[in-house]
Design a protein around this motif. Sequence first.
Motif, mmCIF file in Angstrom:
data_model
loop_
_atom_site.group_PDB
_atom_site.id
_atom_site.type_symbol
_atom_site.label_atom_id
_atom_site.label_comp_id
_atom_site.label_asym_id
_atom_site.label_seq_id
_atom_site.Cartn_x
_atom_site.Cartn_y
_atom_site.Cartn_z
ATOM 1 N N UNK A 1 0.831 -1.219 0.000
ATOM 2 C CA UNK A 1 0.000 0.000 0.000
ATOM 3 C C UNK A 1 0.860 1.261 0.000
ATOM 4 N N UNK A 2 2.166 1.088 -0.066
ATOM 5 C CA UNK A 2 3.126 2.208 0.004
ATOM 6 C C UNK A 2 3.080 2.914 1.349
ATOM 7 N N UNK A 3 2.630 2.204 2.370
ATOM 8 C CA UNK A 3 2.631 2.737 3.734
ATOM 9 C C UNK A 3 3.972 2.326 4.348
ATOM 10 N N UNK A 4 5.030 3.036 3.943
ATOM 11 C CA UNK A 4 6.389 2.585 4.246
ATOM 12 C C UNK A 4 6.747 2.699 5.728
ATOM 13 N N UNK A 5 6.174 3.697 6.396
ATOM 14 C CA UNK A 5 6.493 3.849 7.821
ATOM 15 C C UNK A 5 5.966 2.646 8.598
ATOM 16 N N UNK A 6 4.713 2.287 8.299
ATOM 17 C CA UNK A 6 4.137 1.144 9.003
ATOM 18 C C UNK A 6 4.860 -0.145 8.587
ATOM 19 N N UNK A 7 5.192 -0.247 7.308
ATOM 20 C CA UNK A 7 5.900 -1.443 6.832
ATOM 21 C C UNK A 7 7.247 -1.585 7.564
ATOM 22 N N UNK A 8 7.962 -0.454 7.688
ATOM 23 C CA UNK A 8 9.284 -0.513 8.336
ATOM 24 C C UNK A 8 9.160 -0.951 9.792
ATOM 25 N N UNK A 9 8.123 -0.427 10.470
ATOM 26 C CA UNK A 9 7.914 -0.817 11.879
ATOM 27 C C UNK A 9 7.607 -2.313 11.988
ATOM 28 N N UNK A 10 6.679 -2.765 11.153
ATOM 29 C CA UNK A 10 6.255 -4.167 11.234
ATOM 30 C C UNK A 10 7.406 -5.098 10.841
ATOM 31 N N UNK A 11 8.189 -4.674 9.848
ATOM 32 C CA UNK A 11 9.302 -5.530 9.404
ATOM 33 C C UNK A 11 10.396 -5.616 10.470
ATOM 34 N N UNK A 12 10.520 -4.560 11.248
ATOM 35 C CA UNK A 12 11.507 -4.602 12.332
ATOM 36 C C UNK A 12 11.146 -5.707 13.331
#
Lengths: 156, 305
Positions: B200-211
């Motif tokens: 969804x190009x929600x990169x901030x949330x993606x980065x948090x979840x991937x961490x």
Amino acid sequence: MGKFEELYRTHVHAVFRFAMSVVGDRATAEDLTSEAFLALRRNLDTIDESLLPGWLLTVVRNRARDLWRRKSVETRALDDLATLAPAAAAPPAERWILDAPELRPVHRTCLMLRYVHEMTRAEIAAKLGLTDTQVKGHLQYGLALLRKTYKTRESV
Amino acid sequence: MKTPGDGWDREEREALAPMEAELEALRARHAGDPPFDLLRAARADALPPELQARVSAYLDDSEWSRALVDGAFDVEHTLDDAAADRLLARITRSAEPRRPWFSRPYVWAPLAAAATIAIIVTAWPQPRTPPSAAPTAAPAKPESTVARAEPPRFEAQGSIAGLPFDKPDVKLSVAALTWRGPSGSTLVDDLAPALDAYRRSDYARAAQALERVEQRYPSSIEAPFYRGVSLLFLNDYPGAIAELQKAERLNDSTFAPDVAWYLAVAEQRAGNTVAARTHLDALCRTPGPRSGAACDAIKKLDGAR
């Protein structure tokens, strides 16, 4: 039955058996088997059927390699592998385990894992894809033979 | 402290008592042997080449280790009919093409509802009100709760032009498909929310979840790679470089060209043109999906000097 299902039914047991012997763990072996057949399904139109099941086993082998690549941290401990090969003379028990003709390879492996590599029966069962009862049976058979051998040796 | 006889039953203790000294010598002799799983994989030629060569050499020299793994190949493993059917169903499911997002009914239902409401609201007769004499203040834009970022544009940086930067599609490694976490969940399950945010190009949330995924599965290539790309989209170049370097160390052949490419992009955008060039050179030299783009980028970089 479609072509894919026919090939699946023909080869799935051999592929699963191979995967089990490579990884020992049933869930991972099923995953590897499923990956191999998924690759077959995707290449069904181009694959030469005479290459089966070798082609499927190669997919399993390659997937297993990928799993080991992930374990690179664990294998770093093996840097000194070459120096770890046993150098001292083998005690007689080692020769007996290796040479006793009455032992099948699986008996031998159970004895080695239990009494030398100090695993529990449950750990051995998990490593070999056996039940606890099967492991217990293999150990009892091996121990009975070992006992007989040692009694004979002592009486001589 | 655990002693060798711990957990043995009476029968075992009695049988092994006369040979305890010999067993002790055997344990000492084989204490440094490679793990059973490694030996077994080597016997099936199922290790990465360098490791395979070393463990195979060990197996050649050690009769004990060869006999140890022979047992693993002596067991007749069977797959019953129910398990074979279950596996076939799983393969069939996995082989089905994923429906594109626009063909899923749950995507269209809310859109259709919103459109209907918009039509009703627009068509509804409005009471005419005289225009206000003084312009009213525009309502404040609501603060977005989700940071969204577009790819940085191609900009000249220092003396060289920016490298093309597209959003890589989501792909999964084979290990991701076969991995299980301690609680029985799979890596794919745990990755799903993070990768949905990424899509969804929600990169901030993606980065948090991937961490979080990365902490749970430190050997997963997907977590550091997509986290690195997400941070790149958020213009956090040092963060992106650190994550992509983690992905690079995992040495996954499927991801390697992409990892190298995005590392080059991140390094270049961080101003580290020498490091960027090193990655591009390696990519250009090795035939692969990114080699053409890497060679072109090198020409552009050289032309810009």
